[in-house]
Design a protein around this motif. Structure first.
Motif, PDB file in Angstrom:
ATOM      1  N   ILE A  48      -7.311  -5.953   3.950  1.00 28.16           N
ATOM      2  CA  ILE A  48      -6.186  -5.317   4.629  1.00 28.16           C
ATOM      3  C   ILE A  48      -6.204  -3.815   4.413  1.00 28.16           C
ATOM      4  CG2 ILE A  48      -3.666  -5.336   4.894  1.00 28.16           C
ATOM      5  CD1 ILE A  48      -5.024  -8.041   5.474  1.00 28.16           C
ATOM      6  N   PRO A  49      -6.045  -3.009   5.470  1.00 26.49           N
ATOM      7  CA  PRO A  49      -5.916  -3.413   6.885  1.00 26.49           C
ATOM      8  C   PRO A  49      -7.215  -3.326   7.680  1.00 26.49           C
ATOM      9  CG  PRO A  49      -5.305  -1.122   6.677  1.00 26.49           C
ATOM     10  CD  PRO A  49      -5.743  -1.574   5.291  1.00 26.49           C
ATOM     11  N   VAL A  50      -8.288  -2.804   7.036  1.00 28.90           N
ATOM     12  CA  VAL A  50      -9.488  -2.413   7.792  1.00 28.90           C
ATOM     13  C   VAL A  50     -10.121  -3.578   8.539  1.00 28.90           C
ATOM     14  CG1 VAL A  50     -11.830  -1.473   7.593  1.00 28.90           C
ATOM     15  CG2 VAL A  50      -9.952  -0.451   6.289  1.00 28.90           C
ATOM     16  N   ALA A  51     -10.262  -4.735   7.878  1.00 34.94           N
ATOM     17  CA  ALA A  51     -10.939  -5.862   8.520  1.00 34.94           C
ATOM     18  C   ALA A  51     -10.199  -6.330   9.771  1.00 34.94           C
ATOM     19  CB  ALA A  51     -11.086  -7.017   7.529  1.00 34.94           C
ATOM     20  N   ILE A  52      -8.872  -6.357   9.701  1.00 37.63           N
ATOM     21  CA  ILE A  52      -8.083  -6.758  10.872  1.00 37.63           C
ATOM     22  C   ILE A  52      -8.219  -5.724  11.980  1.00 37.63           C
ATOM     23  CG2 ILE A  52      -5.749  -7.169  11.744  1.00 37.63           C
ATOM     24  CD1 ILE A  52      -6.716  -9.463  10.128  1.00 37.63           C
ATOM     25  N   ILE A  53      -8.115  -4.459  11.624  1.00 36.35           N
ATOM     26  CA  ILE A  53      -8.180  -3.394  12.637  1.00 36.35           C
ATOM     27  C   ILE A  53      -9.518  -3.413  13.360  1.00 36.35           C
ATOM     28  CG2 ILE A  53      -8.273  -0.885  12.938  1.00 36.35           C
ATOM     29  CD1 ILE A  53      -6.118  -0.693  10.753  1.00 36.35           C
ATOM     30  N   ILE A  54     -10.606  -3.534  12.615  1.00 33.27           N
ATOM     31  CA  ILE A  54     -11.924  -3.565  13.264  1.00 33.27           C
ATOM     32  C   ILE A  54     -12.084  -4.825  14.103  1.00 33.27           C
ATOM     33  CG2 ILE A  54     -14.406  -3.695  12.852  1.00 33.27           C
ATOM     34  CD1 ILE A  54     -14.024  -1.922  10.417  1.00 33.27           C
ATOM     35  N   VAL A  87       0.766   6.170  13.298  1.00 32.57           N
ATOM     36  CA  VAL A  87      -0.508   6.180  12.584  1.00 32.57           C
ATOM     37  C   VAL A  87      -0.542   7.308  11.554  1.00 32.57           C
ATOM     38  CG1 VAL A  87      -2.998   6.569  12.832  1.00 32.57           C
ATOM     39  CG2 VAL A  87      -1.803   5.075  14.450  1.00 32.57           C
ATOM     40  N   VAL A  88      -0.068   8.486  11.932  1.00 32.52           N
ATOM     41  CA  VAL A  88      -0.081   9.633  11.018  1.00 32.52           C
ATOM     42  C   VAL A  88       0.731   9.332   9.761  1.00 32.52           C
ATOM     43  CG1 VAL A  88       0.656  12.030  10.708  1.00 32.52           C
ATOM     44  CG2 VAL A  88      -0.488  11.335  12.830  1.00 32.52           C
ATOM     45  N   ALA A 141       0.418  -1.710  11.925  1.00 32.18           N
ATOM     46  CA  ALA A 141      -0.990  -2.086  12.035  1.00 32.18           C
ATOM     47  C   ALA A 141      -1.857  -1.300  11.063  1.00 32.18           C
ATOM     48  CB  ALA A 141      -1.475  -1.864  13.466  1.00 32.18           C
ATOM     49  N   THR A 142      -1.562  -0.028  10.905  1.00 35.47           N
ATOM     50  CA  THR A 142      -2.390   0.822  10.054  1.00 35.47           C
ATOM     51  C   THR A 142      -2.177   0.537   8.578  1.00 35.47           C
ATOM     52  OG1 THR A 142      -2.217   2.538  11.766  1.00 35.47           O
ATOM     53  CG2 THR A 142      -3.121   3.217   9.661  1.00 35.47           C
ATOM     54  N   PHE A 170      -3.458  -1.537  24.769  1.00 35.40           N
ATOM     55  CA  PHE A 170      -2.840  -0.755  23.701  1.00 35.40           C
ATOM     56  C   PHE A 170      -3.561  -0.975  22.369  1.00 35.40           C
ATOM     57  CE2 PHE A 170       0.440  -1.035  20.261  1.00 35.40           C
ATOM     58  CZ  PHE A 170       0.615   0.337  20.079  1.00 35.40           C
ATOM     59  N   PHE A 171      -3.874  -2.220  22.056  1.00 30.29           N
ATOM     60  CA  PHE A 171      -4.553  -2.532  20.794  1.00 30.29           C
ATOM     61  C   PHE A 171      -5.967  -1.963  20.754  1.00 30.29           C
ATOM     62  CE2 PHE A 171      -1.972  -6.626  19.758  1.00 30.29           C
ATOM     63  CZ  PHE A 171      -0.956  -5.839  19.260  1.00 30.29           C
ATOM     64  N   ALA A 172      -6.689  -2.067  21.874  1.00 27.35           N
ATOM     65  CA  ALA A 172      -8.079  -1.606  21.892  1.00 27.35           C
ATOM     66  C   ALA A 172      -8.173  -0.124  21.560  1.00 27.35           C
ATOM     67  CB  ALA A 172      -8.706  -1.887  23.254  1.00 27.35           C
ATOM     68  N   VAL A 173      -7.319   0.672  22.193  1.00 25.26           N
ATOM     69  CA  VAL A 173      -7.323   2.120  21.938  1.00 25.26           C
ATOM     70  C   VAL A 173      -6.613   2.429  20.624  1.00 25.26           C
ATOM     71  CG1 VAL A 173      -6.642   4.376  22.834  1.00 25.26           C
ATOM     72  CG2 VAL A 173      -7.366   2.574  24.416  1.00 25.26           C
ATOM     73  N   GLY A 174      -5.493   1.756  20.406  1.00 21.37           N
ATOM     74  CA  GLY A 174      -4.700   2.025  19.208  1.00 21.37           C
ATOM     75  C   GLY A 174      -5.425   1.679  17.925  1.00 21.37           C
ATOM     76  N   ALA A 175      -6.206   0.598  17.926  1.00 20.68           N
ATOM     77  CA  ALA A 175      -6.969   0.231  16.728  1.00 20.68           C
ATOM     78  C   ALA A 175      -8.002   1.303  16.399  1.00 20.68           C
ATOM     79  CB  ALA A 175      -7.640  -1.127  16.925  1.00 20.68           C
ATOM     80  N   LEU A 176      -8.599   1.885  17.416  1.00 20.27           N
ATOM     81  CA  LEU A 176      -9.534   2.989  17.187  1.00 20.27           C
ATOM     82  C   LEU A 176      -8.814   4.187  16.562  1.00 20.27           C
ATOM     83  CD1 LEU A 176     -11.707   2.879  20.445  1.00 20.27           C
ATOM     84  CD2 LEU A 176     -12.502   2.468  18.101  1.00 20.27           C
ATOM     85  N   MET A 177      -7.611   4.464  17.031  1.00 20.00           N
ATOM     86  CA  MET A 177      -6.823   5.546  16.455  1.00 20.00           C
ATOM     87  C   MET A 177      -6.548   5.288  14.971  1.00 20.00           C
ATOM     88  SD  MET A 177      -4.136   5.942  19.640  1.00 20.00           S
ATOM     89  CE  MET A 177      -2.947   6.903  18.713  1.00 20.00           C
ATOM     90  N   SER A 178      -6.137   4.068  14.662  1.00 15.76           N
ATOM     91  CA  SER A 178      -5.851   3.710  13.278  1.00 15.76           C
ATOM     92  C   SER A 178      -7.108   3.789  12.414  1.00 15.76           C
ATOM     93  CB  SER A 178      -5.278   2.294  13.204  1.00 15.76           C
ATOM     94  OG  SER A 178      -4.021   2.215  13.842  1.00 15.76           O
ATOM     95  N   LEU A 179      -8.224   3.314  12.949  1.00 17.58           N
ATOM     96  CA  LEU A 179      -9.470   3.322  12.190  1.00 17.58           C
ATOM     97  C   LEU A 179      -9.918   4.754  11.891  1.00 17.58           C
ATOM     98  CD1 LEU A 179     -11.727   1.644  10.946  1.00 17.58           C
ATOM     99  CD2 LEU A 179     -12.904   1.708  13.157  1.00 17.58           C
ATOM    100  N   VAL A 180      -9.822   5.625  12.881  1.00 23.55           N
ATOM    101  CA  VAL A 180     -10.182   7.037  12.657  1.00 23.55           C
ATOM    102  C   VAL A 180      -9.300   7.639  11.571  1.00 23.55           C
ATOM    103  CG1 VAL A 180     -10.169   9.345  13.693  1.00 23.55           C
ATOM    104  CG2 VAL A 180     -11.156   7.415  14.950  1.00 23.55           C
ATOM    105  N   GLY A 181      -8.000   7.364  11.646  1.00 18.48           N
ATOM    106  CA  GLY A 181      -7.083   7.878  10.635  1.00 18.48           C
ATOM    107  C   GLY A 181      -7.435   7.388   9.241  1.00 18.48           C
TER     108      GLY A 181
END
Length: 243
Positions: A48-54, A87-88, A141-142, A170-181
């Motif tokens: 948590i949370p990386v595995a779920i986000i990816i 996310v921030v 999510a993050t 929303f999840f596809a783009v948003g998960a990338l945002m969270s992962l970058v953060g």
């Protein structure tokens, strides 16, 4: 025998719950985070949370593309705008979470989501609601991997196709945002990536399964069963965290 440092049976159980969660989410719109996060946190908090986000990225991208003609583009854009501050804020606080705090966050988020989902309150998908839902989802999510409930509640009275496709976009783009953060915050470890690799085959298999069964699933029967499983796993995590 171990897999990525997990006992074999534990790794199999984690893969199985992610397979079920992926199949449900690809069919109904949400399910992976709510169902999987408490179980994964019980097995190893490094999930948590990386595995779920990816895991969400290929799942949501596939659903969003396959049902792209049904996407509420304006709604998805507002959700993503709202997600940015969520996310921030999450990235600023996630590094301070210990295992106890993370367990409480995950279990509390899932239990709250189950209660609100069961109540079934209707939300109007106006601009303000979408921005708030996007921000809440981004934060949840993050930090915990459970980002579906705020947006699902907003779209629960739309058609299944609109709900699935818009939330998936929303999840596809948003998960990338969270992962970058999380990468910028130094919260993506080698250990979390090893654990993610355990789950990816289940995600792929769940996507394939959903393509075959989603039109035959009765949402009125599946939804209560999934909520019950989510509540059970979240309660078990809460008990273990407080023990």
């Amino acid at each position: 025998m171990t897999v990525a440092g997990l006992p074999l049976l534990v790794a199999i159980a984690c893969a199985l719950v992610v397979y079920v969660g992926t199949t449900v989410q690809a069919s109904l719109g949400i399910g992976l985070g709510m169902l999987s996060s408490p179980v994964l946190a019980l097995a190893d908090t490094d999930f948590i949370p990386v595995a779920i986000i990816i895991s969400v990225i290929p799942l949501s991208s596939t659903v969003a593309w396959s049902e792209r003609e049904h996407v509420d583009r304006r709604g998805a854009a507002l959700l993503l705008i709202g997600r940015i501050p969520g996310v921030v804020i999450a990235v600023l606080v996630v590094a301070r979470f210990g295992d106890t705090a993370l367990g409480l966050m995950v279990s509390g988020s899932v239990i709250a989501a189950v209660v609100v989902s069961a109540v079934g309150r209707k939300f109007v998908a106006g601009p303000a609601t979408l921005l708030v839902a996007g921000g809440a989802s981004g934060f949840m999510a993050t930090t915990t991997g459970v980002g579906g409930p705020p947006v699902a509640l907003t779209y629960q009275h739309d058609t299944p196709e609109t709900m699935r496709s818009t939330i998936s976009t929303f999840f596809a783009v948003g998960a990338l945002m969270s992962l970058v953060g999380l990468v910028l915050a130094g919260e993506v470890s080698r250990r979390s990536l090893e654990l993610t690799a355990v789950l990816i085959p289940s995600v792929v298999l769940g996507i394939v399964t959903a393509a075959r069964v989603k039109h035959r699933l009765n949402a009125d029967l599946v939804r209560p069963a999934i909520l019950a499983l989510c509540l059970l796993s979240a309660t078990a995590l809460l008990i273990r965290t407080l023990a």
